[in-house]
Design a protein around this motif. Sequence first.
Motif, short mmCIF file in Angstrom:
data_model
loop_
_atom_site.label_atom_id
_atom_site.label_comp_id
_atom_site.label_asym_id
_atom_site.label_seq_id
_atom_site.Cartn_x
_atom_site.Cartn_y
_atom_site.Cartn_z
N ALA A 1 0.83 -1.21 0.00
CA ALA A 1 0.00 0.00 0.00
C ALA A 1 0.87 1.26 0.00
O ALA A 1 0.59 2.23 -0.73
CB ALA A 1 -0.93 -0.01 1.21
N THR A 2 1.91 1.26 0.82
CA THR A 2 2.80 2.42 0.90
C THR A 2 3.55 2.64 -0.41
O THR A 2 3.72 3.78 -0.88
CB THR A 2 3.79 2.25 2.06
OG1 THR A 2 3.07 2.01 3.27
CG2 THR A 2 4.67 3.48 2.22
N GLY A 3 4.02 1.54 -1.02
CA GLY A 3 4.71 1.66 -2.29
C GLY A 3 3.82 2.24 -3.37
O GLY A 3 4.25 3.07 -4.19
N ALA A 4 2.56 1.82 -3.39
CA ALA A 4 1.62 2.36 -4.37
C ALA A 4 1.37 3.84 -4.14
O ALA A 4 1.29 4.63 -5.09
CB ALA A 4 0.31 1.58 -4.31
N ALA A 5 1.23 4.23 -2.88
CA ALA A 5 1.03 5.65 -2.57
C ALA A 5 2.23 6.48 -3.01
O ALA A 5 2.07 7.58 -3.55
CB ALA A 5 0.78 5.82 -1.07
N ALA A 6 3.44 5.95 -2.78
CA ALA A 6 4.65 6.67 -3.20
C ALA A 6 4.71 6.78 -4.72
O ALA A 6 5.09 7.82 -5.27
CB ALA A 6 5.89 5.96 -2.66
N ALA A 7 4.32 5.71 -5.42
CA ALA A 7 4.33 5.75 -6.88
C ALA A 7 3.36 6.78 -7.43
O ALA A 7 3.61 7.40 -8.47
CB ALA A 7 4.01 4.36 -7.44
N ALA A 8 2.25 6.97 -6.73
CA ALA A 8 1.24 7.94 -7.20
C ALA A 8 1.78 9.36 -7.22
O ALA A 8 1.29 10.20 -7.99
CB ALA A 8 0.00 7.87 -6.31
N PHE A 9 2.79 9.64 -6.39
CA PHE A 9 3.36 10.99 -6.34
C PHE A 9 4.73 11.07 -7.01
O PHE A 9 5.38 12.12 -6.95
CB PHE A 9 3.47 11.45 -4.88
CG PHE A 9 2.14 11.63 -4.21
CD1 PHE A 9 1.41 12.80 -4.39
CD2 PHE A 9 1.60 10.63 -3.42
CE1 PHE A 9 0.19 12.97 -3.78
CE2 PHE A 9 0.37 10.78 -2.80
CZ PHE A 9 -0.35 11.96 -2.99
N ALA A 10 5.19 9.99 -7.63
CA ALA A 10 6.52 9.96 -8.23
C ALA A 10 6.57 10.88 -9.45
O ALA A 10 5.62 10.95 -10.23
CB ALA A 10 6.88 8.54 -8.63
N GLN A 11 7.71 11.54 -9.61
CA GLN A 11 7.89 12.46 -10.73
C GLN A 11 8.97 12.00 -11.70
O GLN A 11 9.17 12.64 -12.74
CB GLN A 11 8.24 13.86 -10.20
CG GLN A 11 7.17 14.47 -9.33
CD GLN A 11 5.85 14.67 -10.06
OE1 GLN A 11 5.83 15.04 -11.24
NE2 GLN A 11 4.73 14.41 -9.38
N ASP A 12 9.68 10.94 -11.39
CA ASP A 12 10.71 10.45 -12.29
C ASP A 12 10.90 8.96 -12.07
O ASP A 12 10.30 8.36 -11.17
CB ASP A 12 12.03 11.19 -12.11
CG ASP A 12 12.53 11.17 -10.67
OD1 ASP A 12 12.39 10.13 -10.00
OD2 ASP A 12 13.05 12.20 -10.21
N VAL A 13 11.75 8.37 -12.89
CA VAL A 13 11.92 6.92 -12.86
C VAL A 13 12.59 6.46 -11.57
O VAL A 13 12.33 5.35 -11.09
CB VAL A 13 12.74 6.45 -14.09
CG1 VAL A 13 14.18 6.95 -14.02
CG2 VAL A 13 12.68 4.93 -14.24
N ARG A 14 13.45 7.29 -10.98
CA ARG A 14 14.11 6.88 -9.73
C ARG A 14 13.12 6.76 -8.58
O ARG A 14 13.19 5.82 -7.78
CB ARG A 14 15.23 7.88 -9.38
CG ARG A 14 16.44 7.76 -10.28
CD ARG A 14 17.45 8.86 -10.01
NE ARG A 14 16.92 10.17 -10.38
CZ ARG A 14 17.60 11.31 -10.35
NH1 ARG A 14 18.86 11.29 -9.94
NH2 ARG A 14 17.04 12.45 -10.70
#
Length: 408
Positions: A77-90
């Motif tokens: 769940a946390t990884g998905a939340a972080a991905a939702a706000f990601a701005q680049d591939v890193r």
Amino acid sequence: MRILLYYLCGVFAAAQLGKLAALSPLMSRELHLGLAAMAALISLLEVCGALLGGVAGRWLPRLGLRRALSLAVLALATGAAAAAFAQDVRALAAARLLESLGYLAIVVAAPVLIARAAEGPRQAAALALWSTFVPVGMALGAWAYANAAGLAGWRPAQALSVVGGVLLWIGLRRLPSDTRSASVDQGRPPGRTGLLLWALVAAFGAYAIAEVGLLALLPSLLTQGGMPLATAGSWTAIAALANVPASAVGAWLLRRHGALSPTIAVGMTLSLLLSGLLFLAVMRDGGAATMQAPLAVAINAASGVFPCLVFALLPLAAGTPERLALASGRLTQFGASGALIGPPLVGAVVERWGWSAAGGLCLVLSALAVPLALLAWRRLAPRAHAGVATPTTARGVATPASIVRREP
């Protein structure tokens, strides 16, 4: 209820494989990522399993398998939340690695908890059910996230993972503790496992290379034969789901004949060899897509019996409660390694020598798995005669009496 909840954790984990495949067109367009970068992000979910499967099997019992499962769904769940706000591939890669840790913990801990929650003949059906979690989860994930992204975009679609992880965490926390038996989770890490287990997991790894390699490249194969991409994707999903009825056949064999019956050895052999021969018919140069697609479904319908039997034999291969988690970790490591190696290996063979050569490679891998699986099955018989298995399981999966203790 316990078994269903543990199974749903596996389906939720596998849905994260289908998730990124479904969201990748929108993600790559917004973040300007190439096909290779998206493929790497998808495969990152298996990286921790390939590198740390054995380690997880050794140390998760110290943490407590139920506790590890609870933390794992929160990690997804946390990884998905972080991905939702990601701005680049890193940032996406970091989020995916967190999901990979959660995925690893689930696929190691959940089958052990299922084996302990089921007893006698029920264990065969329960582990057969578990063997379907990847195709069911991938298909469900691809469908759910594609529809959610179509309605709201790929970033809001990640909320499905957040909500799903939190709901599963609440469900795991609400499960009542079972104090009828002592937990083995506080003991020391188990020792060496022996040739039996290594042969079983190596056979599973060879199977995974061939099967995942086919499924990953099947859309490309079918579109090269003139089939529209959407139709090729549908056939690929059907092929993946063909493992589900195949697992029901495996469960029926286990319940009717028992894990140590020669029928199980014959079933594993036929499952691998029949699917291996079908690879030659599907993966060949100049084939007709309209024939290759249903034959690809037949491959998974035939080969799907094998993983069902592997999961059912895993408790016997482990032999003791302490080693069951380690056995699950080893199986995860080989399966994840196969999933990582399969697509690039088969793809490289196709690029260099053509589809027919790739079909020959998959046949060789399937044939290689046969003696390894039979070696593991043959070595189980002396254990049973020495008293490792309970005498009440002759008609069901032969379950070591010390393994079916429940997880508190």
